[in-house]
Design an enzyme around this catalytic site. Structure first.
Site, PDB file in Angstrom:
ATOM      1  N   ILE A  18       0.835  -1.211   0.000  1.00 15.05           N
ATOM      2  CA  ILE A  18       0.000   0.000   0.000  1.00 15.05           C
ATOM      3  C   ILE A  18       0.871   1.263   0.000  1.00 15.05           C
ATOM      4  CG2 ILE A  18      -1.688   1.310   1.366  1.00 15.05           C
ATOM      5  CD1 ILE A  18      -2.708  -1.488   2.399  1.00 15.05           C
ATOM      6  N   ASP A  37      11.345   3.618   5.120  1.00 19.67           N
ATOM      7  CA  ASP A  37      11.090   2.196   5.373  1.00 19.67           C
ATOM      8  C   ASP A  37      12.294   1.594   6.096  1.00 19.67           C
ATOM      9  OD1 ASP A  37       8.839   0.209   3.888  1.00 19.67           O
ATOM     10  OD2 ASP A  37      10.608  -0.828   4.682  1.00 19.67           O
ATOM     11  N   ASP A  58      13.713   2.318  11.209  1.00 20.42           N
ATOM     12  CA  ASP A  58      12.692   1.502  11.854  1.00 20.42           C
ATOM     13  C   ASP A  58      11.767   2.470  12.586  1.00 20.42           C
ATOM     14  OD1 ASP A  58      11.231   0.047  13.765  1.00 20.42           O
ATOM     15  OD2 ASP A  58      12.804  -1.464  13.961  1.00 20.42           O
ATOM     16  N   VAL A  59      10.483   2.473  12.241  1.00 24.46           N
ATOM     17  CA  VAL A  59       9.586   3.487  12.824  1.00 24.46           C
ATOM     18  C   VAL A  59       9.412   3.337  14.339  1.00 24.46           C
ATOM     19  CG1 VAL A  59       8.271   3.954  10.701  1.00 24.46           C
ATOM     20  CG2 VAL A  59       7.496   2.140  12.268  1.00 24.46           C
ATOM     21  N   SER A 137      -7.035  -0.733  10.109  1.00 21.43           N
ATOM     22  CA  SER A 137      -7.471  -1.977   9.461  1.00 21.43           C
ATOM     23  C   SER A 137      -8.940  -2.175   9.794  1.00 21.43           C
ATOM     24  CB  SER A 137      -6.673  -3.177   9.976  1.00 21.43           C
ATOM     25  OG  SER A 137      -7.271  -4.386   9.512  1.00 21.43           O
ATOM     26  N   TYR A 151      -2.555  -7.918  16.668  1.00 20.13           N
ATOM     27  CA  TYR A 151      -2.730  -7.037  15.508  1.00 20.13           C
ATOM     28  C   TYR A 151      -4.019  -6.225  15.649  1.00 20.13           C
ATOM     29  CZ  TYR A 151      -2.995  -5.657  10.560  1.00 20.13           C
ATOM     30  OH  TYR A 151      -3.070  -4.950   9.376  1.00 20.13           O
ATOM     31  N   LYS A 155      -4.389  -2.149  15.775  1.00 20.40           N
ATOM     32  CA  LYS A 155      -5.146  -1.348  14.803  1.00 20.40           C
ATOM     33  C   LYS A 155      -6.286  -0.584  15.485  1.00 20.40           C
ATOM     34  CE  LYS A 155      -2.593  -2.102  11.263  1.00 20.40           C
ATOM     35  NZ  LYS A 155      -1.858  -0.998  10.627  1.00 20.40           N
ATOM     36  N   THR A 185      -1.120  -7.735  -1.155  1.00 22.02           N
ATOM     37  CA  THR A 185       0.231  -7.169  -0.986  1.00 22.02           C
ATOM     38  C   THR A 185       1.134  -8.264  -0.425  1.00 22.02           C
ATOM     39  OG1 THR A 185       0.014  -6.540   1.338  1.00 22.02           O
ATOM     40  CG2 THR A 185      -0.818  -4.948  -0.282  1.00 22.02           C
ATOM     41  N   TYR A 207     -16.499 -10.235   2.120  1.00 21.40           N
ATOM     42  CA  TYR A 207     -16.706  -8.876   1.626  1.00 21.40           C
ATOM     43  C   TYR A 207     -17.918  -8.830   0.708  1.00 21.40           C
ATOM     44  CZ  TYR A 207     -12.114  -8.509   3.594  1.00 21.40           C
ATOM     45  OH  TYR A 207     -11.083  -8.544   4.490  1.00 21.40           O
TER      46      TYR A 207
HETATM   47  P1  NAD Z   1       3.600  -4.740   3.252  1.00 22.23           P
HETATM   48  O1  NAD Z   1       4.181  -5.791   4.129  1.00 22.23           O
HETATM   49  O2  NAD Z   1       3.515  -4.964   1.798  1.00 22.23           O
HETATM   50  O3  NAD Z   1       4.345  -3.359   3.497  1.00 22.23           O
HETATM   51  C1  NAD Z   1       4.656  -2.912   4.781  1.00 22.23           C
HETATM   52  C2  NAD Z   1       5.908  -2.082   4.705  1.00 22.23           C
HETATM   53  O4  NAD Z   1       6.178  -1.608   6.031  1.00 22.23           O
HETATM   54  C3  NAD Z   1       7.141  -2.853   4.241  1.00 22.23           C
HETATM   55  O5  NAD Z   1       7.838  -2.135   3.251  1.00 22.23           O
HETATM   56  C4  NAD Z   1       7.979  -2.989   5.501  1.00 22.23           C
HETATM   57  O6  NAD Z   1       9.383  -3.034   5.265  1.00 22.23           O
HETATM   58  C5  NAD Z   1       7.563  -1.734   6.255  1.00 22.23           C
HETATM   59  N1  NAD Z   1       7.812  -1.857   7.685  1.00 22.23           N
HETATM   60  C6  NAD Z   1       7.443  -2.870   8.512  1.00 22.23           C
HETATM   61  N2  NAD Z   1       7.903  -2.666   9.742  1.00 22.23           N
HETATM   62  C7  NAD Z   1       8.583  -1.493   9.701  1.00 22.23           C
HETATM   63  C8  NAD Z   1       9.299  -0.756  10.664  1.00 22.23           C
HETATM   64  N3  NAD Z   1       9.433  -1.196  11.927  1.00 22.23           N
HETATM   65  N4  NAD Z   1       9.871   0.406  10.293  1.00 22.23           N
HETATM   66  C9  NAD Z   1       9.760   0.852   9.018  1.00 22.23           C
HETATM   67  N5  NAD Z   1       9.107   0.185   8.063  1.00 22.23           N
HETATM   68  C10 NAD Z   1       8.525  -0.970   8.399  1.00 22.23           C
HETATM   69  O7  NAD Z   1       2.150  -4.492   3.867  1.00 22.23           O
HETATM   70  P2  NAD Z   1       0.867  -3.697   3.312  1.00 22.23           P
HETATM   71  O8  NAD Z   1      -0.179  -4.697   3.043  1.00 22.23           O
HETATM   72  O9  NAD Z   1       1.243  -2.716   2.265  1.00 22.23           O
HETATM   73  O10 NAD Z   1       0.451  -2.940   4.646  1.00 22.23           O
HETATM   74  C11 NAD Z   1       0.514  -1.534   4.797  1.00 22.23           C
HETATM   75  C12 NAD Z   1      -0.341  -1.147   5.993  1.00 22.23           C
HETATM   76  O11 NAD Z   1      -1.705  -1.534   5.733  1.00 22.23           O
HETATM   77  C13 NAD Z   1       0.053  -1.847   7.295  1.00 22.23           C
HETATM   78  O12 NAD Z   1      -0.108  -0.957   8.368  1.00 22.23           O
HETATM   79  C14 NAD Z   1      -0.953  -2.968   7.407  1.00 22.23           C
HETATM   80  O13 NAD Z   1      -1.154  -3.369   8.740  1.00 22.23           O
HETATM   81  C15 NAD Z   1      -2.186  -2.296   6.821  1.00 22.23           C
HETATM   82  N6  NAD Z   1      -3.212  -3.226   6.355  1.00 22.23           N
HETATM   83  C16 NAD Z   1      -2.951  -4.112   5.362  1.00 22.23           C
HETATM   84  C17 NAD Z   1      -3.941  -4.988   4.960  1.00 22.23           C
HETATM   85  C18 NAD Z   1      -3.728  -6.007   3.880  1.00 22.23           C
HETATM   86  O14 NAD Z   1      -4.628  -6.849   3.662  1.00 22.23           O
HETATM   87  N7  NAD Z   1      -2.602  -5.994   3.171  1.00 22.23           N
HETATM   88  C19 NAD Z   1      -5.211  -4.944   5.555  1.00 22.23           C
HETATM   89  C20 NAD Z   1      -5.438  -4.028   6.564  1.00 22.23           C
HETATM   90  C21 NAD Z   1      -4.428  -3.159   6.951  1.00 22.23           C
END
Ligand code: NAD
Length: 247
Positions: A18, A37, A58-59, A137, A151, A155, A185, A207
């Site tokens: 995302i 990242d 690292d955030v 989420s 998780y 959220k 993703t 959904y």
């Molecule tokens: P993803 O795993 O593809 O991307 C997550 C990114 O966050 C990665 O690039 C990773 O390196 C980075 N990251 C993780 N921990 C980190 C840290 N400590 N410091 C810096 N960077 C860090 O996941 P995504 O699906 O793109 O998820 C993005 C957001 O959306 C997340 O918060 C996730 O919880 C949320 N989300 C995703 C989904 C889904 O179905 N994919 C659903 C609901 C919410």
């Protein structure tokens, strides 16, 4: 085009999923973007591909985050937007949720979101017309079933924290949270698809729209909340979940 012309925006988690789709869309819409990242190489690859800046941190690291935010702002010549998309998901039932797993999940998803906002706040306030979009989420509104207590807690925390921060930073900064349903993703790679390669019907069936989202569909909602098209919107929880929570 140009809906973010002149804007300077950090996208955390911008190396994947995302966040990466958001970084690319924001560049197309005229913004300067810093991809922040933990994965330096992946952040650099996404940034190279769309003309963004890459910053590694690292955030959840309270020392590294202010440095990274300052470096990103310096590289872009300012800062007037943040998208907090960095996050982790480690499925585990109650019996398997160790204190370490619980703490790490909250450290990245909740504390990490907070630390980036805290580090960016002074710059965003100085900008005068800034935005923050957090990624929660759908499970933070209504869980989909057992196996992800840590998780879900994280959220739910992001959703509640967004409202508190929106109140505190108004009127200069608009702060909203987008709540995705299942998105295709790398995070969902291990369980979204059945052996056939199609989205698992048991997941799609949750959904109303009977499918998972693309990262680009989430980026479009994040763009709305970052652009002036949502200029009177702050503190909202926006589900982008194909009709699951009906929140
Ligand atoms: P993803 O795993 O593809 O991307 C997550 C990114 O966050 C990665 O690039 C990773 O390196 C980075 N990251 C993780 N921990 C980190 C840290 N400590 N410091 C810096 N960077 C860090 O996941 P995504 O699906 O793109 O998820 C993005 C957001 O959306 C997340 O918060 C996730 O919880 C949320 N989300 C995703 C989904 C889904 O179905 N994919 C659903 C609901 C919410």
């Amino acid at each position: 085009m140009d809906r973010l012309k002149g804007r300077k925006i950090i996208v955390t988690g911008g190396a994947s999923g995302i966040g990466a789709a958001t970084a690319r869309l924001f560049r197309q819409e005229g913004a300067a973007v810093a991809v922040l990242d933990r994965s330096e190489a992946d952040a650099a690859a996404v940034a190279r591909g769309c003309g963004a800046v890459a910053v590694a941190a690292d955030v959840s690291d309270a020392v590294a985050v202010p440095r990274a935010v300052a470096a990103a702002a310096e590289a872009m010549g300012g800062l007037d937007g943040v998208v907090n998309a960095a996050g982790i998901f480690s499925p585990a039932g109650i019996a398997d949720t160790t204190p370490e797993l619980f703490s790490r999940t909250l450290a990245v998803n909740v504390l990490g979101t907070f630390l980036v906002i805290q580090a960016a706040a002074a710059l965003l306030l100085a900008a005068g017309r800034a935005t923050i979009v957090n990624i929660g989420s759908g499970v933070g509104i209504m869980p989909t079933g057992p196996g992800s207590t840590a998780y879900v807690a994280s959220k739910g925390g992001v959703i509640a924290m967004t409202k508190a921060i929106a109140q505190e930073l108004a009127p200069a900064i608009r702060v909203n949270v987008v709540c995705p349903g299942a998105v295709d993703t790398p995070m969902t790679q291990g369980f979204l698809r059945a052996a056939s390669g199609a989205v698992d019907p048991a997941i799609a069936g949750r959904y109303a729209l009977k499918r998972a989202a693309t990262a680009e569909e989430l980026a479009a909602a994040i763009l709305f909340l970052t652009s002036d098209e949502s200029s009177f919107v702050t503190g909202i929880t926006l589900p982008v979940d194909g009709g699951r929570t009906f929140h």
